[in-house]
Each structure stands twice: as C-alpha cells, then as structure tokens.
Motif scaffolding. Structure first.
Motif, PDB file in Angstrom:
ATOM      1  N   ALA A 480      23.301  24.213 113.019  1.00  0.00           N
ATOM      2  CA  ALA A 480      23.217  23.191 112.993  1.00  0.00           C
ATOM      3  C   ALA A 480      21.656  23.467 112.867  1.00  0.00           C
ATOM      4  O   ALA A 480      20.810  24.801 112.604  1.00  0.00           O
ATOM      5  CB  ALA A 480      23.382  22.227 114.139  1.00  0.00           C
ATOM      6  N   THR A 481      20.676  22.176 113.303  1.00  0.00           N
ATOM      7  CA  THR A 481      19.598  23.144 113.420  1.00  0.00           C
ATOM      8  C   THR A 481      18.783  23.195 114.175  1.00  0.00           C
ATOM      9  O   THR A 481      18.993  22.454 115.944  1.00  0.00           O
ATOM     10  CB  THR A 481      18.597  21.865 112.725  1.00  0.00           C
ATOM     11  N   GLY A 482      18.550  24.714 115.070  1.00  0.00           N
ATOM     12  CA  GLY A 482      17.941  25.294 116.022  1.00  0.00           C
ATOM     13  C   GLY A 482      16.436  24.981 115.862  1.00  0.00           C
ATOM     14  O   GLY A 482      15.816  26.322 115.927  1.00  0.00           O
ATOM     15  N   LEU A 509       9.466  25.164 108.137  1.00  0.00           N
ATOM     16  CA  LEU A 509      10.304  23.840 107.493  1.00  0.00           C
ATOM     17  C   LEU A 509      11.254  23.372 107.791  1.00  0.00           C
ATOM     18  O   LEU A 509      11.399  24.276 108.455  1.00  0.00           O
ATOM     19  CB  LEU A 509      10.030  24.176 105.765  1.00  0.00           C
ATOM     20  N   THR A 510      12.117  22.093 107.801  1.00  0.00           N
ATOM     21  CA  THR A 510      13.300  21.555 108.287  1.00  0.00           C
ATOM     22  C   THR A 510      12.918  20.104 107.903  1.00  0.00           C
ATOM     23  O   THR A 510      12.311  19.916 107.359  1.00  0.00           O
ATOM     24  CB  THR A 510      13.003  21.415 109.779  1.00  0.00           C
ATOM     25  N   ASP A 511      14.106  20.412 107.921  1.00  0.00           N
ATOM     26  CA  ASP A 511      15.080  18.897 106.991  1.00  0.00           C
ATOM     27  C   ASP A 511      15.989  18.109 107.941  1.00  0.00           C
ATOM     28  O   ASP A 511      16.370  17.312 107.844  1.00  0.00           O
ATOM     29  CB  ASP A 511      15.781  18.984 105.498  1.00  0.00           C
ATOM     30  N   GLY A 512      15.818  18.643 109.451  1.00  0.00           N
ATOM     31  CA  GLY A 512      16.576  18.156 110.168  1.00  0.00           C
ATOM     32  C   GLY A 512      16.326  17.338 111.745  1.00  0.00           C
ATOM     33  O   GLY A 512      14.382  18.469 111.895  1.00  0.00           O
ATOM     34  N   VAL A 513      16.357  17.319 112.405  1.00  0.00           N
ATOM     35  CA  VAL A 513      15.812  16.980 113.643  1.00  0.00           C
ATOM     36  C   VAL A 513      16.355  18.127 114.955  1.00  0.00           C
ATOM     37  O   VAL A 513      17.726  18.831 114.549  1.00  0.00           O
ATOM     38  CB  VAL A 513      16.234  15.831 115.067  1.00  0.00           C
ATOM     39  N   ASN A 514      15.791  18.407 116.166  1.00  0.00           N
ATOM     40  CA  ASN A 514      16.911  19.078 116.560  1.00  0.00           C
ATOM     41  C   ASN A 514      17.921  19.131 117.174  1.00  0.00           C
ATOM     42  O   ASN A 514      18.308  18.102 117.574  1.00  0.00           O
ATOM     43  CB  ASN A 514      16.039  19.647 118.183  1.00  0.00           C
ATOM     44  N   ASP A 516      19.819  21.878 118.919  1.00  0.00           N
ATOM     45  CA  ASP A 516      20.877  22.470 119.614  1.00  0.00           C
ATOM     46  C   ASP A 516      20.503  22.692 120.913  1.00  0.00           C
ATOM     47  O   ASP A 516      19.783  22.057 121.493  1.00  0.00           O
ATOM     48  CB  ASP A 516      19.849  24.073 119.495  1.00  0.00           C
ATOM     49  N   GLU A 517      21.440  21.764 121.188  1.00  0.00           N
ATOM     50  CA  GLU A 517      21.556  21.150 122.817  1.00  0.00           C
ATOM     51  C   GLU A 517      21.193  22.029 124.330  1.00  0.00           C
ATOM     52  O   GLU A 517      20.687  21.365 125.359  1.00  0.00           O
ATOM     53  CB  GLU A 517      22.428  19.913 123.057  1.00  0.00           C
ATOM     54  N   ASP A 518      21.975  23.398 123.256  1.00  0.00           N
ATOM     55  CA  ASP A 518      22.065  24.011 125.213  1.00  0.00           C
ATOM     56  C   ASP A 518      20.550  25.274 125.151  1.00  0.00           C
ATOM     57  O   ASP A 518      19.945  25.717 126.496  1.00  0.00           O
ATOM     58  CB  ASP A 518      23.206  24.912 124.348  1.00  0.00           C
ATOM     59  N   GLY A 519      19.224  24.872 124.101  1.00  0.00           N
ATOM     60  CA  GLY A 519      17.914  25.541 124.354  1.00  0.00           C
ATOM     61  C   GLY A 519      17.575  24.609 124.901  1.00  0.00           C
ATOM     62  O   GLY A 519      17.778  23.466 125.772  1.00  0.00           O
ATOM     63  N   ILE A 520      15.933  24.840 124.701  1.00  0.00           N
ATOM     64  CA  ILE A 520      14.939  23.817 125.369  1.00  0.00           C
ATOM     65  C   ILE A 520      15.226  22.798 124.643  1.00  0.00           C
ATOM     66  O   ILE A 520      14.876  22.322 124.027  1.00  0.00           O
ATOM     67  CB  ILE A 520      13.381  25.351 124.859  1.00  0.00           C
ATOM     68  N   SER A 521      14.238  21.805 125.620  1.00  0.00           N
ATOM     69  CA  SER A 521      13.995  20.641 125.483  1.00  0.00           C
ATOM     70  C   SER A 521      12.529  20.494 125.156  1.00  0.00           C
ATOM     71  O   SER A 521      11.906  21.396 125.181  1.00  0.00           O
ATOM     72  CB  SER A 521      14.213  19.852 126.507  1.00  0.00           C
ATOM     73  N   ARG A 522      12.586  19.497 124.766  1.00  0.00           N
ATOM     74  CA  ARG A 522      11.604  18.525 123.740  1.00  0.00           C
ATOM     75  C   ARG A 522       9.938  18.912 124.314  1.00  0.00           C
ATOM     76  O   ARG A 522       8.402  19.401 124.103  1.00  0.00           O
ATOM     77  CB  ARG A 522      11.170  17.588 122.475  1.00  0.00           C
ATOM     78  N   SER A 523      10.339  17.956 125.650  1.00  0.00           N
ATOM     79  CA  SER A 523       9.567  18.211 126.473  1.00  0.00           C
ATOM     80  C   SER A 523       9.414  19.323 126.958  1.00  0.00           C
ATOM     81  O   SER A 523       7.832  19.926 127.393  1.00  0.00           O
ATOM     82  CB  SER A 523       9.930  16.829 128.007  1.00  0.00           C
ATOM     83  N   GLY A 524      10.187  20.196 127.385  1.00  0.00           N
ATOM     84  CA  GLY A 524      10.434  21.746 128.104  1.00  0.00           C
ATOM     85  C   GLY A 524       9.016  22.661 127.481  1.00  0.00           C
ATOM     86  O   GLY A 524       8.166  23.190 127.124  1.00  0.00           O
ATOM     87  N   VAL A 546      11.045  17.528 106.250  1.00  0.00           N
ATOM     88  CA  VAL A 546      11.214  17.505 104.603  1.00  0.00           C
ATOM     89  C   VAL A 546      12.417  16.499 104.573  1.00  0.00           C
ATOM     90  O   VAL A 546      13.327  16.896 105.331  1.00  0.00           O
ATOM     91  CB  VAL A 546      11.572  18.783 104.219  1.00  0.00           C
ATOM     92  N   GLY A 547      12.546  15.986 104.056  1.00  0.00           N
ATOM     93  CA  GLY A 547      13.798  14.710 103.992  1.00  0.00           C
ATOM     94  C   GLY A 547      13.765  13.411 104.627  1.00  0.00           C
ATOM     95  O   GLY A 547      13.210  13.771 105.691  1.00  0.00           O
ATOM     96  N   PRO A 548      15.518  12.967 104.234  1.00  0.00           N
ATOM     97  CA  PRO A 548      15.199  11.821 105.242  1.00  0.00           C
ATOM     98  C   PRO A 548      15.976  11.650 106.645  1.00  0.00           C
ATOM     99  O   PRO A 548      15.735  10.826 107.801  1.00  0.00           O
ATOM    100  CB  PRO A 548      16.334  10.975 104.162  1.00  0.00           C
ATOM    101  N   ASP A 549      15.932  13.032 106.579  1.00  0.00           N
ATOM    102  CA  ASP A 549      17.302  13.384 108.023  1.00  0.00           C
ATOM    103  C   ASP A 549      15.862  14.032 109.429  1.00  0.00           C
ATOM    104  O   ASP A 549      16.167  13.652 110.201  1.00  0.00           O
ATOM    105  CB  ASP A 549      18.044  14.319 108.359  1.00  0.00           C
ATOM    106  N   THR A 550      14.431  13.780 109.172  1.00  0.00           N
ATOM    107  CA  THR A 550      13.878  13.920 109.413  1.00  0.00           C
ATOM    108  C   THR A 550      12.995  13.356 110.449  1.00  0.00           C
ATOM    109  O   THR A 550      13.401  11.914 110.769  1.00  0.00           O
ATOM    110  CB  THR A 550      12.771  15.018 109.505  1.00  0.00           C
ATOM    111  N   ASP A 551      12.211  13.880 111.767  1.00  0.00           N
ATOM    112  CA  ASP A 551      12.161  13.028 112.622  1.00  0.00           C
ATOM    113  C   ASP A 551      10.398  13.095 112.710  1.00  0.00           C
ATOM    114  O   ASP A 551       9.320  14.473 113.178  1.00  0.00           O
ATOM    115  CB  ASP A 551      12.152  12.770 113.881  1.00  0.00           C
ATOM    116  N   LYS A 552       9.295  12.146 112.078  1.00  0.00           N
ATOM    117  CA  LYS A 552       8.249  12.815 111.856  1.00  0.00           C
ATOM    118  C   LYS A 552       7.207  12.913 113.606  1.00  0.00           C
ATOM    119  O   LYS A 552       6.654  13.234 113.643  1.00  0.00           O
ATOM    120  CB  LYS A 552       7.252  11.250 111.044  1.00  0.00           C
ATOM    121  N   ALA A 553       7.556  11.897 114.078  1.00  0.00           N
ATOM    122  CA  ALA A 553       7.732  11.683 115.658  1.00  0.00           C
ATOM    123  C   ALA A 553       6.953  13.055 116.306  1.00  0.00           C
ATOM    124  O   ALA A 553       6.208  13.734 116.802  1.00  0.00           O
ATOM    125  CB  ALA A 553       7.689  10.501 116.051  1.00  0.00           C
ATOM    126  N   GLU A 554       8.454  13.955 116.247  1.00  0.00           N
ATOM    127  CA  GLU A 554       8.908  14.914 116.469  1.00  0.00           C
ATOM    128  C   GLU A 554       8.063  16.258 116.300  1.00  0.00           C
ATOM    129  O   GLU A 554       7.480  17.106 116.597  1.00  0.00           O
ATOM    130  CB  GLU A 554      10.390  15.142 116.282  1.00  0.00           C
TER     131      GLU A 554
END
Length: 592
Positions: A480-482, A509-514, A516-524, A546-554
């Motif tokens: 998964a995308t860590g 470079l990433t083709d997805g969003v985070n 990894d629920e066990d890691g640091i949060s976005r705000s953190g 890269v690609g349709p599964d990503t989040d530009k705002a992230e």
C-alpha cells in the motif's frame, strides 16, 4: 454640414409677403454666423482644428509600460499623438510611456490580483504574458495584437564571424552553439534565460535543433553549463560584455565575449551608435530565428472606463498606421505583415546569403519553454535531489492507451528522460516506498545522493548506477501507499545531508493517497515539517501526484509546509516535464 430650416416655414402661396432686402440679408447673415459657430465648436471638440487652447483637461489619460528596447519608439508616437491632438471619440489622448523590464512586470503580475497603475503592457514577448498568467493569480490580461517584431540571432565581432565563414556559411542553432562552445577563441555570452526572452528563445531553439534522445539532451545541458559561466543579468547588460576592437580581444579581460545571443533590433541599435571597429555581424540560423513579438496587452480591461479601453485600442491602431510603423522601423524593429527592410538588416549586421528574411519557425510551445527553464535552473544552480518513487502494488496498473505498459514502466521511462538533463555536478539519490517495505518501515534507500559524475564501484559513474537502479524499480505486490512516514523520513535525511551552494530538494512521486493508518497523520506531518523547516537550509518538497487515484490537495498541503509545491498529472509520461517545471519554480522562489 446638414440642412437647417428656419423655425417658421414660408406661408402658403398667395399669402406670402416678400420681406425687405435688408431684413432678409440680416436673417441670412445671422444663420451663417450661427452655423459657423456651431460647426467650429464641433470641429474643436473633435480635434479637427489646431487652435484649441489645451487638451490636457479633457484628454483620456493612459499609462503604458513597455519593454525598454521599444519604449523610445512608442514614446515618440505618443508624443506625436499629444502634439497633433489626435483624438479618440472626440477626446484627446495623453499616453505616458514607462520603460520596465518584461520579466519584472510578469513576476509582479503573477503574484497579485491587485489592479496595477497602468492600463497597457507592451512586453517584448508573448512568453511573459504566459508566465504572468501561469499562476492564475494575475489580473486579467488581453493581448490585442502585435506591434513589432525582431528575430533572435547570434551576433559576433568581425574576427569571430570571419572565422566561422560569415556571411556565406550557414549553421543550425545546434551547430552554432557547438561551434562557439568548442572554440577557445570565441566566447559566447547571453542574458539570463530566466530574465530574457532572447536568452530563453535561443536556448530553447538550441534544444529543439539538437533533437531528442539522452545524448542530445546531455549535449544541450553541457552547452547550457558553458553558457551559464558567461551570463548577464538581463538584456541591457549583455552588450556591456562585448569584446572591444576589430580583433575581438581585450588583453587582460578573458570575461569579454566575441559572440552574443542578441535580437536584431539590439544589434541595430548597437551598430548605429558604435564605431566601425565595434560593428557586429549577425548569423541567422538556417533552421529559423525565433522572434520577439511585442504583444500589445490590455491590463484588466474590465476595470477600465469605456474611454480608456477605446483610447488604448485607438493608440494601438496608430502604432500600426504608416506614420507609426515608420517610427517603429526607424528604431530597427520589423513591423507585422510588412516586407523585411534590407537597409535595416544591413545596419543590424545581416547580409545575404544569411537567411534573414526566412519565415520564423513554428513558435516554441509552452512545454518546450518550461522544460528549457527547468533545465537551465538545474544547470546554473546544480541540484541535489532525493527522488522518492512509489512502489505500491497499484503501480502495476496498466496505463490507458499505452498497451502493456504499467504506471511503473512509464514512470521509469520519464525519470530516465529527466536524468539526461542533469550534469555531472548534480547530485541525485533514489528511494522507493510501500507499506512495510523494509521491516516495519515504509521506505528504502536504494542509492545515496551523490554527484552523478562520481566514479562507481565496479566501474562507470553514479549516473550509470542511478540509471540501473531506476530501471530496476518494481511494484511490491500487495504493498500500500505509505506516503506520510516516507515523506518525513526523506525530508529529515535531506536536511541532515544538506549541501550549501546547491538547490536541495526532495521529489516524491506517488500514484495514490496515504494508506498507512498506523503512521503519522496528515496534520501531524504538516506540523512536523513546519517545525523542522529551516530558512537557512531550505529543502522544499516537490510532490507529484500521478493518475486518477491521487489527491491534489493532499500533495499541495504537504509540500507547501516546506516552501515547495504539489502537482498532479494524469499520465506518468508527463513526470519529466513537470519535474523540470517544479525544480525551476522552487529554485526561483528560493532565489527571490
């Protein structure tokens, strides 16, 4: 003058009384006086008569900011308009012309939506309008037409031109660059492509002329590296670097240049003022000379009064009429849709069979110009990039329209294409990431960030090792995308190994969003990045989704915490262009 009737019509036939001659004469005289007075008033209001005491109180006032090279010609036309009381809709015009470097205006417009204190902008190239509009934050700009043109050429002192066979021998842009770069007797100077349309158009033309492929791109980057050693801040400074004397040499000053990237008009102005010993001769490349095109641009037209916008267009039309064109040509410019003036070209230093009248090539695309700027930034500053590539299972997804190629396949090809733009002095490292890729860690360092020209164990160089490492990247089945833990780790590592004097950055470079629920949060993550960021040791994050599964705002939010930027592309093949654009933008922000 139209027909005028008396207040009362003649009485019907048979009742009509013939007035005394004197009374009739007085009546006719009164009519003529009234008509003349009325006509005079209308003529004076319309500017048809020259004895009006002053237009200053009622004139439509406009401010025009122009590129310094064309400002004197435009000011001459504006002065004539004011002196001759030429009107727009019956009102005089008062045009104030202010010279200002085009790149400075573009930078100012691109960072604010506030209405500037001018209504018309006349840069030397459309590319500045494009740059101003690129951020989406500038005031509305409306190019209304082009008022002048000037080809970008290679100017040389006579001894250097003679050594290259001028005027009979012709060269492509790539051949000219090679001839000057390889010669130890011809030093080539130019204005900074980040600040000069002439410099950018020439460098982009060299790149186009050299063709595609890793070898050609490496040669262009090498030529740019040599050119960067002899660069001037702007167009107004580049002529000051010219070697003096017919021999093209100046004892004790190896910084002097025998060849310059220069517009035809700049050469015209120089030759018109210089003595014969400092006359320049021009090479017009056989694959075409790009042109400065001087777009007459209305600034925030919706915020102008009707009188102002109509007066602005009226002034543009005057620049295109015979008298206006003659004035512009007197200063060494070409004018749209008019034959090339051989006398002007000769004064500038052009001579047949140099193809000075050849149609300009297809305009360079925004992508070509952006790639050249990115390459230039890398070349001039030397980059130190930690490249972090998503290796999650989704990178095995096929890319629509590309047959059996996966996201990872296209990403690797694009990275290898970008690698060719970097010089041996640049430092590039490689990480990949997916959840629990290395024990409990989501990331793995594949290659340390060191100079591409450094020798590698077992032979070859760091560039060779990096090419092999990129080619060997593969998706991790089930990974998964860590993203967040990896980004923080890469940022900390880049800070710890920071090298002064280089452009340090982390490219993710990433083709997805985070995931990894066990890691640091976005705000953190954002809070930690802000805490660690150091203005004295800046390491901007360049995050490319890269690609349709990503989040530009992230990616934007995370990158902006370090002074970097986030980007989103639909096709992995666009990574190459976006990476160079991102490096250029981040390096420019750092420099300012």
């Amino acid at each position: 003058m139209g027909r005028h009737s008396l207040p009362d019509e003649f009485p019907a036939e048979g009742t009509r009384v013939r007035p005394p001659v004197r009374r009739r004469t007085v009546a006719i005289a009164t009519m003529l006086v009234l008509c003349v007075a009325t006509g005079t008033a209308l003529a004076a209001q319309g500017g048809l008569l020259g004895f009006s005491t002053s237009c200053s109180d009622s004139a439509v006032k406009l401010r025009l900011v122009a590129s310094p090279d064309i400002a004197p010609a435009v000011r001459d036309v504006a002065d004539r308009v004011r002196k001759d009381k030429i009107t727009t809709d019956g009102q005089c015009m008062d045009i104030t012309v202010t010279p200002r470097d085009s790149y400075k205006v573009a930078d100012a417009l691109s960072t604010t939506s506030a209405d500037p204190d001018y209504q018309i902008w006349l840069p030397d190239s459309q590319l500045w309008v494009q740059r101003a509009e690129a951020t989406g934050k500038s005031v509305p700009l409306a190019p209304a037409g082009n008022v002048a043109a000037s080809p970008v050429t290679l100017a040389m002192v006579p001894s250097a031109a003679k050594a290259l066979g001028w005027p009979k021998k012709t060269y492509s842009w790539a051949e000219l660059a090679g001839a000057t770069v390889q010669s130890d007797k011809i030093h080539l100077g130019a204005a900074d492509p980040a600040r000069s349309a002439s410099g950018l158009l020439a460098l982009s033309s060299i790149s186009r002329s050299a063709g595609k492929g890793p070898q050609s791109e490496t040669q262009v980057a090498a030529a740019a590296k040599v050119l960067s050693q002899r660069i001037s801040d702007g167009d107004s400074q580049v002529l000051d670097t010219l070697a003096r004397g017919d021999s093209g040499s100046e004892k004790g000053n190896p910084r002097r240049n025998q060849a310059l990237v220069l517009s035809e008009q700049s050469a015209f102005a120089h030759n018109s003022a210089a003595g014969s010993a400092e006359h320049l001769e021009l090479f017009y490349p056989k694959d075409g000379s790009p042109q400065l095109d001087y777009p007459y641009t209305l600034v925030n037209e919706s915020g102008q009064t009707t009188d102002q916008s109509r007066a602005a267009l009226r002034f543009m039309s005057l620049l295109g009429e015979d008298a206006g064109r003659r004035t512009i040509e007197t200063y060494g410019f070409r004018t749209p849709d008019q034959p090339v003036r051989d006398s002007g070209v000769k004064t500038a230093g052009g001579l047949a069979p140099q193809p000075y009248a050849k149609e300009p090539p297809e305009p360079l695309s925004a992508q070509e110009l952006q790639e050249t700027l990115g390459m230039w930034t890398i070349t001039v500053q030397s980059a130190r990039l930690t490249t972090v590539v998503d290796a999650s299972g989704s990178m095995a997804t096929l890319v629509p329209g590309r047959g059996s190629q996966t996201r990872m396949d296209v990403t690797k090809a694009s990275l290898l294409q970008a690698l060719a733009q970097f010089t041996p002095e640049d430092e590039i490292g490689l990480w990949d990431f997916a959840t629990r890729l290395d024990g409990d860690r989501d990331y793995r360092k594949r290659l340390d960030t060191v100079r591409l020209g450094d020798p590698a164990k077992g032979g070859g160089t760091q560039r060779d090792r990096l090419s092999a490492a990129i080619s060997g990247l593969a998706p991790v089945p089930g990974g998964a995308t860590g993203l967040y833990d990896t980004t923080l780790a890469a940022f900390k590592d880049a800070q710890a190994t920071y090298v002064s004097g280089k452009f340090n950055a982390v490219v993710v470079l990433t083709d997805g969003v985070n995931e990894d629920e066990d890691g640091i949060s976005r705000s953190g993550l954002i809070a930690k990045l802000k805490e660690l960021s150091d203005v004295n040791r800046p390491v901007p994050l360049i995050m490319i989704a890269v690609g349709p599964d990503t989040d530009k705002a992230e990616v934007e939010q995370v990158a902006e915490a370090t002074g970097g930027a986030g980007y989103q592309v639909s096709d992995p093949a666009d990574i190459h262009a976006v990476l160079l654009k991102a490096v250029m933008a981040a390096a420019s922000a750092k420099a300012s």
